[in-house]
Design a protein around this motif. Structure first.
Motif, PDB file in Angstrom:
ATOM      1  N   ASP A 364       3.665  11.632  -9.355  1.00 31.22           N
ATOM      2  CA  ASP A 364       3.028  12.529  -8.368  1.00 31.22           C
ATOM      3  C   ASP A 364       4.139  12.892  -7.225  1.00 31.22           C
ATOM      4  O   ASP A 364       4.698  11.910  -6.815  1.00 31.22           O
ATOM      5  CB  ASP A 364       2.096  11.535  -7.822  1.00 31.22           C
ATOM      6  CG  ASP A 364       1.133  12.115  -6.560  1.00 31.22           C
ATOM      7  OD1 ASP A 364       0.553  13.135  -6.825  1.00 31.22           O
ATOM      8  OD2 ASP A 364       1.199  11.625  -5.565  1.00 31.22           O
ATOM      9  N   ALA A 365       4.130  14.152  -6.782  1.00 25.50           N
ATOM     10  CA  ALA A 365       5.077  14.550  -5.803  1.00 25.50           C
ATOM     11  C   ALA A 365       5.072  13.909  -4.556  1.00 25.50           C
ATOM     12  O   ALA A 365       5.971  13.534  -3.540  1.00 25.50           O
ATOM     13  CB  ALA A 365       4.920  16.106  -5.723  1.00 25.50           C
ATOM     14  N   LEU A 366       3.648  13.276  -4.122  1.00 22.50           N
ATOM     15  CA  LEU A 366       3.559  12.786  -2.806  1.00 22.50           C
ATOM     16  C   LEU A 366       3.732  11.386  -2.726  1.00 22.50           C
ATOM     17  O   LEU A 366       4.766  11.030  -1.917  1.00 22.50           O
ATOM     18  CB  LEU A 366       2.166  13.072  -2.203  1.00 22.50           C
ATOM     19  CG  LEU A 366       1.687  12.391  -0.994  1.00 22.50           C
ATOM     20  CD1 LEU A 366       2.556  13.164   0.123  1.00 22.50           C
ATOM     21  CD2 LEU A 366       0.281  12.730  -0.788  1.00 22.50           C
ATOM     22  N   TYR A 440      -4.830   9.224  -9.294  1.00 17.90           N
ATOM     23  CA  TYR A 440      -5.943   9.645 -10.077  1.00 17.90           C
ATOM     24  C   TYR A 440      -6.167  11.136  -9.505  1.00 17.90           C
ATOM     25  O   TYR A 440      -6.700  11.930 -10.299  1.00 17.90           O
ATOM     26  CB  TYR A 440      -7.238   8.698 -10.403  1.00 17.90           C
ATOM     27  CG  TYR A 440      -7.867   9.420 -11.397  1.00 17.90           C
ATOM     28  CD1 TYR A 440      -7.686   9.251 -12.723  1.00 17.90           C
ATOM     29  CD2 TYR A 440      -9.235   9.822 -11.057  1.00 17.90           C
ATOM     30  CE1 TYR A 440      -8.483   9.746 -13.689  1.00 17.90           C
ATOM     31  CE2 TYR A 440     -10.072  10.399 -12.071  1.00 17.90           C
ATOM     32  CZ  TYR A 440      -9.698  10.248 -13.460  1.00 17.90           C
ATOM     33  OH  TYR A 440     -10.448  10.763 -14.558  1.00 17.90           O
ATOM     34  N   GLY A 441      -6.028  11.399  -8.401  1.00 19.13           N
ATOM     35  CA  GLY A 441      -6.400  12.790  -7.739  1.00 19.13           C
ATOM     36  C   GLY A 441      -7.050  12.527  -6.107  1.00 19.13           C
ATOM     37  O   GLY A 441      -7.701  11.650  -5.993  1.00 19.13           O
ATOM     38  N   GLY A 442      -6.525  13.345  -5.296  1.00 18.06           N
ATOM     39  CA  GLY A 442      -6.773  13.064  -3.957  1.00 18.06           C
ATOM     40  C   GLY A 442      -6.515  11.694  -3.249  1.00 18.06           C
ATOM     41  O   GLY A 442      -5.328  11.288  -3.521  1.00 18.06           O
ATOM     42  N   GLU A 443      -7.741  11.024  -3.037  1.00 14.92           N
ATOM     43  CA  GLU A 443      -7.698   9.807  -2.422  1.00 14.92           C
ATOM     44  C   GLU A 443      -8.079   8.718  -3.520  1.00 14.92           C
ATOM     45  O   GLU A 443      -8.073   7.738  -3.037  1.00 14.92           O
ATOM     46  CB  GLU A 443      -8.265   9.414  -0.989  1.00 14.92           C
ATOM     47  CG  GLU A 443      -9.797   9.440  -1.310  1.00 14.92           C
ATOM     48  CD  GLU A 443     -10.394  10.721  -1.314  1.00 14.92           C
ATOM     49  OE1 GLU A 443     -11.610  11.134  -1.048  1.00 14.92           O
ATOM     50  OE2 GLU A 443      -9.715  12.054  -1.497  1.00 14.92           O
ATOM     51  N   GLU A 444      -8.049   9.019  -4.491  1.00 11.97           N
ATOM     52  CA  GLU A 444      -8.155   8.141  -5.693  1.00 11.97           C
ATOM     53  C   GLU A 444      -6.913   7.575  -6.693  1.00 11.97           C
ATOM     54  O   GLU A 444      -6.199   8.566  -6.794  1.00 11.97           O
ATOM     55  CB  GLU A 444      -9.281   8.774  -6.664  1.00 11.97           C
ATOM     56  CG  GLU A 444     -10.887   9.051  -6.048  1.00 11.97           C
ATOM     57  CD  GLU A 444     -11.616   9.408  -7.103  1.00 11.97           C
ATOM     58  OE1 GLU A 444     -12.992   9.007  -6.932  1.00 11.97           O
ATOM     59  OE2 GLU A 444     -11.432  10.073  -8.126  1.00 11.97           O
ATOM     60  N   PHE A 445      -6.945   6.158  -6.802  1.00 11.35           N
ATOM     61  CA  PHE A 445      -6.191   5.821  -7.602  1.00 11.35           C
ATOM     62  C   PHE A 445      -6.764   5.137  -8.794  1.00 11.35           C
ATOM     63  O   PHE A 445      -7.931   4.758  -8.998  1.00 11.35           O
ATOM     64  CB  PHE A 445      -5.399   4.741  -6.862  1.00 11.35           C
ATOM     65  CG  PHE A 445      -4.477   5.416  -5.850  1.00 11.35           C
ATOM     66  CD1 PHE A 445      -3.276   5.811  -5.654  1.00 11.35           C
ATOM     67  CD2 PHE A 445      -5.222   5.760  -4.445  1.00 11.35           C
ATOM     68  CE1 PHE A 445      -2.595   6.241  -4.769  1.00 11.35           C
ATOM     69  CE2 PHE A 445      -4.404   6.251  -3.420  1.00 11.35           C
ATOM     70  CZ  PHE A 445      -3.244   6.781  -3.562  1.00 11.35           C
ATOM     71  N   VAL A 446      -6.041   4.761  -9.748  1.00 12.41           N
ATOM     72  CA  VAL A 446      -6.614   4.102 -10.865  1.00 12.41           C
ATOM     73  C   VAL A 446      -5.493   2.923 -11.488  1.00 12.41           C
ATOM     74  O   VAL A 446      -4.101   3.388 -11.278  1.00 12.41           O
ATOM     75  CB  VAL A 446      -6.756   5.116 -12.346  1.00 12.41           C
ATOM     76  CG1 VAL A 446      -5.339   5.745 -12.683  1.00 12.41           C
ATOM     77  CG2 VAL A 446      -7.397   4.440 -13.417  1.00 12.41           C
ATOM     78  N   VAL A 447      -5.971   2.189 -12.083  1.00 14.41           N
ATOM     79  CA  VAL A 447      -5.186   0.814 -12.334  1.00 14.41           C
ATOM     80  C   VAL A 447      -5.562   0.317 -13.907  1.00 14.41           C
ATOM     81  O   VAL A 447      -6.634   0.380 -14.258  1.00 14.41           O
ATOM     82  CB  VAL A 447      -5.337  -0.389 -11.406  1.00 14.41           C
ATOM     83  CG1 VAL A 447      -4.432  -1.378 -11.910  1.00 14.41           C
ATOM     84  CG2 VAL A 447      -4.946  -0.213 -10.116  1.00 14.41           C
TER      85      VAL A 447
END
Length: 531
Positions: A364-366, A440-447
């Protein structure tokens, strides 16, 4: 340069030989095709028209046979006239100059004239039969009307109940007259009618009754009575059927004559065709021999090209595909060797660019943590391992609470900094090397937590939630806390069972748990277990 000139001379000689042999094959083929053209011209100008004429004649004769059968079985004058008109038209077509040459087809013309005469006689018999049948039908109808008045109680001509019973039996017998198709059966029925009339005569002896008995006996059993007319009809029918069969046999004889002529033409055409086939077969043999010589020369050229060019290109291709550093040491001083040196100069550059592209495509670039694509690759590996080792697999979906309000209040730049801090906090909370965290996208993350059951997932989820809250990132627009918090949806799947879990199912379950966490006030963990 000398080597290149020798090679060029070899190629020129080989190509000249191939062209010369091909021209020879073409010349021989042209000569044979000219013979075949002559045969085909004869077939086209003579045999085909004759066979076409025979086919047309046979088709018309068969149609005439069908019409003859229809004429024989005609039931009324209108149908007979229609069929006779069609028969005349068919005969006219058969006798037309376009189908029959009067000079060369005299026998066939004579047969058709005889056939026309026989059909005219058949038409006369059918016309007579229909006339007699119509006359008998009219008399029968008149008699039935008269007898019905005698047995009808409401009629002024009604006789008596006893007479009516006998007349009804007589009427039934009379009604069967036109249904008889054999003379002996008609005679038996005639005897029954005589008995019925005698029974009716014995009922009374008055003048009117005697006159009625005499009239019935005359109209039914007399010389011109219904029984006699039915017998006449049967005789005419027999004659018309016999005449019809004779006409059909005569037409079939005409068709046989035409077929015999067509068979002779076919035999002659077949003989010419066999002769043409023999010549073509000889030409094929010659062409095959010359083609074999051409193929041999081509094979020699192919082998030369294969050894001098193809094999070296294959070796170069293998070295390039394997990424071997031996490309730079490729032997030779021709264009292939120069091409190998060009590959070597670009090989290292491509490798470094490829490594960088792979790193960028999975990061992820950010936040500098793995992105969604990297997650999809990793989850497939984790699912395969969980299935192989029959251990549980936990999937978490994490969402920053009220992040839209954070962006609106602090600005997108500060929002990006917030996501970076959250990503760093997640990485620090994931302690095992087998665990995996991605944006995962926007303010969502996945573990992904491999080999983690529900109890372990609950502990780890709460640890992650607390670690994010402990970052104490200010969030004045949050309705649940002064700091940035996260909601977690956790789904644990047991791979020791028989159910096959798909990625979509796992994501849907974790997403449903995340939705429940948001609905429960946020900053909490909700779990979906599939043990």
């Amino acid at each position: 340069m000398r080597y290149n000139k020798a090679t060029l001379q070899i190629f020129i000689i080989a190509q000249g030989s191939i062209i010369g042999l091909i021209l020879l094959i073409l010349m021989l083929s042209f000569a044979r095709l000219n013979d075949v053209r002559s045969v085909l011209s004869t077939v086209t100008s003579n045999a085909v028209p004759a066979l076409t004429q025979a086919t047309a004649l046979t088709r018309e004769v068969q149609h005439l046979i069908s019409l003859t059968a229809r004429l024989t079985s005609s039931e009324n004058q209108s149908a007979r006239r229609i069929v006779k008109t069609q028969v005349d038209e068919t005969l006219s077509r058969l006798q037309s100059p376009s189908l029959i040459n009067q000079d060369s087809e005299r026998y066939l013309s004579t047969q058709l004239n005889v056939l026309a005469q026989e059909i005219d006689e058949l038409n006369g018999l059918v016309r007579r039969r229909i006339s007699v049948e119509q006359e008998a039908h009219a008399e029968r109808e008149a008699l039935f009307l008269f007898l019905n008045r005698l047995v009808d109680k409401s009629s002024a001509d009604y006789l008596s109940e006893e007479s009516a019973d006998v007349l009804v039996s007589l009427i039934l017998h009379i009604a069967q007259i036109n249904q008889q198709f054999q003379l002996h059966e008609l005679r038996l029925l005639e005897t029954q009618i005589e008995n019925a009339i005698e029974a009716f005569a014995e009922l009374s002896s008055g003048p009117r009754h005697n006159e009625l008995v005499s009239s019935l006996s005359s109209s039914v059993l007399g010389d011109e009575g219904m029984v006699d007319k039915q017998a006449n009809i049967l005789r005419i029918r027999g004659r018309s059927r016999g005449r019809g069969s004779f006409v059909e046999h005569l037409a079939e004889e005409v068709a046989t004559n035409i077929e015999f002529k067509a068979a002779n033409i076919t035999q002659e055409t077949s003989a010419k065709g066999q002769k043409a086939i023999a010549g073509v077969s000889k030409q094929i043999t010659q062409s095959l021999v010359l083609s074999g010589v051409v193929m041999l020369i081509c094979c020699i050229i192919i082998v030369y090209i294969y050894k001098r060019i193809i094999l070296r290109l294959i070796d170069l291709t293998k070295l390039v595909e394997q990424g071997s550093t031996e490309v730079d040491n490729f032997q030779g001083s021709d264009e292939i060797a120069r091409l190998a040196k060009s590959f070597a100069s670009y090989f290292e550059r491509v490798r470094s660019q490829e490594d960088e592209l792979i790193r960028l495509s999975l990061s992820d670039a950010l936040t500098k943590i793995p992105n969604r694509r990297a997650f999809e690759i990793e989850i497939e590996k984790s699912m395969a391992l969980a299935k192989r080792h029959s251990w549980p697999l936990t999937l978490m979906l994490l969402d920053v609470d009220s992040f839209k309000g954070y962006n609106d209040y602090y600005g997108h730049t500060q929002g990006d900094e917030c996501l970076k801090a959250v990503a760093a906090g997640l990485n620090s909370a994931i302690t095992r090397t087998t665990d995996f965290c991605a944006r995962y996208g926007g303010e969502e993350f996945v573990v992904i937590l491999p080999c983690t059951d529900e109890s372990g997932a609950r502990i780890k989820a709460e640890d992650i939630r607390a670690s994010i809250e402990s970052l104490q990132l200010e969030h004045k627009k949050s309705a649940i806390s002064d700091y940035v918090t996260m909601s977690l949806g956790v789904a644990t799947f047991n791979y020791s069972g028989t159910k096959e879990w798909s990625l979509n199912t796992m994501l849907n379950e974790a997403d449903a748990a995340l939705y429940e966490a948001k609905a429960s006030g946020r900053n909490c963990c909700k779990f979906a277990s599939h043990i």
